[in-house]
Design an enzyme around this catalytic site. Structure first.
Site, PDB file in Angstrom:
ATOM      1  N   ILE A  60     -10.671  47.996  -2.032  1.00 12.72           N
ATOM      2  CA  ILE A  60      -9.856  47.595  -3.184  1.00 12.72           C
ATOM      3  C   ILE A  60     -10.711  46.805  -4.179  1.00 12.72           C
ATOM      4  O   ILE A  60     -10.643  47.026  -5.395  1.00 12.72           O
ATOM      5  CB  ILE A  60      -8.611  46.804  -2.727  1.00 12.72           C
ATOM      6  N   HIS A 120       4.942  40.904  -4.242  1.00 13.02           N
ATOM      7  CA  HIS A 120       4.124  41.713  -3.323  1.00 13.02           C
ATOM      8  C   HIS A 120       4.348  43.209  -3.568  1.00 13.02           C
ATOM      9  O   HIS A 120       4.843  43.924  -2.693  1.00 13.02           O
ATOM     10  CB  HIS A 120       4.416  41.338  -1.862  1.00 13.02           C
ATOM     11  N   THR A 156      -4.182  39.557  -5.137  1.00 16.56           N
ATOM     12  CA  THR A 156      -3.388  40.695  -4.653  1.00 16.56           C
ATOM     13  C   THR A 156      -3.723  40.964  -3.185  1.00 16.56           C
ATOM     14  O   THR A 156      -3.506  42.071  -2.694  1.00 16.56           O
ATOM     15  CB  THR A 156      -3.660  41.981  -5.479  1.00 16.56           C
ATOM     16  N   SER A 157      -4.278  39.958  -2.492  1.00 16.00           N
ATOM     17  CA  SER A 157      -4.685  40.193  -1.095  1.00 16.00           C
ATOM     18  C   SER A 157      -3.623  39.653  -0.131  1.00 16.00           C
ATOM     19  O   SER A 157      -2.693  40.377   0.226  1.00 16.00           O
ATOM     20  CB  SER A 157      -6.062  39.588  -0.844  1.00 16.00           C
ATOM     21  N   ARG A 158      -3.730  38.389   0.229  1.00 17.00           N
ATOM     22  CA  ARG A 158      -2.718  37.763   1.071  1.00 17.00           C
ATOM     23  C   ARG A 158      -2.517  36.323   0.593  1.00 17.00           C
ATOM     24  O   ARG A 158      -3.477  35.621   0.266  1.00 17.00           O
ATOM     25  CB  ARG A 158      -3.144  37.750   2.540  1.00 17.00           C
ATOM     26  N   GLU A 171       6.213  34.153   1.889  1.00 23.19           N
ATOM     27  CA  GLU A 171       6.845  35.278   1.204  1.00 23.19           C
ATOM     28  C   GLU A 171       8.190  35.538   1.854  1.00 23.19           C
ATOM     29  O   GLU A 171       8.244  35.571   3.083  1.00 23.19           O
ATOM     30  CB  GLU A 171       5.985  36.540   1.308  1.00 23.19           C
ATOM     31  N   GLY A 219     -14.583  45.203  -0.583  1.00 27.74           N
ATOM     32  CA  GLY A 219     -14.167  46.359   0.229  1.00 27.74           C
ATOM     33  C   GLY A 219     -13.634  47.430  -0.712  1.00 27.74           C
ATOM     34  O   GLY A 219     -13.950  47.446  -1.907  1.00 27.74           O
TER      35      GLY A 219
HETATM   36  C1  GLV Z   1      -0.028  45.473   1.648  1.00 21.55           C
HETATM   37  O1  GLV Z   1      -0.112  44.345   1.335  1.00 21.55           O
HETATM   38  C2  GLV Z   1      -0.785  46.066   2.711  1.00 21.55           C
HETATM   39  O2  GLV Z   1      -1.501  45.370   3.440  1.00 21.55           O
HETATM   40  O3  GLV Z   1      -0.680  47.293   2.860  1.00 21.55           O
END
Ligand code: GLV
Length: 327
Positions: free
Chosen positions: A159, A287, A237-239, A268, A157
């Site tokens: 990112i 995060h 860096t996603s979830r 988290e 996507g």
């Molecule tokens: C950050 O993790 C977002 O989803 O904006």
């Protein structure tokens, strides 16, 4: 009392970030460091017509039940996994998010994590600080090259693509998996579409850029980690819940893969006693993918635009459930 609609804002944000909402609603604002909707805000839910929240607030069935007048939910995040979007849709409530404005910042952080893990920055910095830097050692703190290495992007996507563009600048080869091929991105990036399994097997670095959904929860567990190269580095860096944390711990402790760098974890915050913190080959940051001054402000403003549009009965500029609008 003014007859402006009541909006619950889950957290206090810096001055100016919510200017676009001023004069359009009455805001009831929670504390800066709230880890949940404060009691005062929760008590106001029955009167609330708008909800402006951060990704730490679960907008679930229980909350929605208490808010019969709610007409818009605006999440100051691109991810909306904290929101029960289906339940909002059933109620005809549009849900807004903030895509686009955090793409570059998050891609920057992804590269920072990838480079830090590849070149063992946290570990070598700590060694220097704590007196273990005795001489220039030809074999000390050896890491991995980016140049010529293969980066596997799981999700191409916005990112994922922005990470790919940066990685090309470092001379990396790109492969990716996604729910379907993206010919345009392939042409722009020279990325090769593969199955997830092939991406995992062939990549020197694997970076995750997929939203958290029922399908992606636990996507990377023991079987997938075992497919990766022993020298591979995993970046997330996603979830957090996309990776099974216990399996990752085992993979790092037993050397199935070389290292991991995580901006997101499950849960988290990750409690300080979590065993992943004990591992030198695991870099964890709290995060901060979108944590630059400009990005966070733009996210807040975009979320404010969504909120105001919802209150005024206009289409949200960035809506994740446009099916709430009649044709
Ligand atoms: C950050 O993790 C977002 O989803 O904006």
């Amino acid at each position: 009392m003014s007859d402006l609609p009541l909006v619950i804002v889950s957290h206090t944000l810096p001055a100016g970030w919510l200017d676009k909402m001023e004069g359009r609603c009455r805001m009831l604002i929670g504390p800066v460091d709230a880890t949940r909707l404060s009691d005062e805000l929760a008590q106001a839910l029955p009167q609330a017509e708008g909800l402006y929240c951060l990704l730490t607030i679960p907008v679930n069935h229980a909350l929605l039940e208490r808010a019969p007048r709610l007409r818009v939910v605006s999440n100051m995040a691109v991810g909306v996994d904290n929101v029960d979007v289906a339940a909002c849709t059933r109620r005809g409530i549009p849900v807004g998010n903030t895509p686009g404005v955090l793409t570059e910042g998050t891609a920057d952080l992804t590269m920072a994590l990838l480079l830090s893990a590849a070149r063992r920055l946290p570990e070598s910095s700590q060694d220097a600080r704590e007196g273990r830097w005795k001489t220039w050692s030809p074999t000390g703190w050896l890491g991995a090259d980016l140049y010529g290495a293969t980066l596997g992007l799981v999700g191409l996507g916005k990112i994922g693509k922005a990470v790919g563009q940066r990685a090309r600048g470092f001379g990396m080869r790109l492969v990716y998996s996604d729910t379907q091929p993206n010919p345009q991105a392939e042409a722009e990036l020279g990325a090769v579409y593969l199955s997830l399994e092939e991406v995992l097997r062939h990549s020197d670095f694997v970076s995750l850029h997929t939203p958290l959904t029922a399908e992606t929860r636990g996507l990377i567990g023991a079987p997938q980690l075992r497919m990766m190269k022993p020298g591979a580095i995993l970046v997330n860096t996603s979830r957090g819940p996309i990776v099974r944390m216990d399996d990752l711990h085992q993979a790092l402790a037993e050397g199935w893969i070389a290292a991991a760098a995580l901006d997101v974890t499950d849960p988290e915050p990750l409690p300080p006693e979590h065993p992943l913190y004990q591992l030198k080959n695991c870099l964890i940051v709290p995060h901060i993918g979108s944590a630059t001054q400009n990005t966070r402000r733009r996210m807040a403003e975009r979320a404010a635009e969504n909120l105001v549009a919802g209150l005024e009965g206009r289409h949200l500029p960035f809506c994740v459930n446009p099916e709430v609008y009649p044709e």
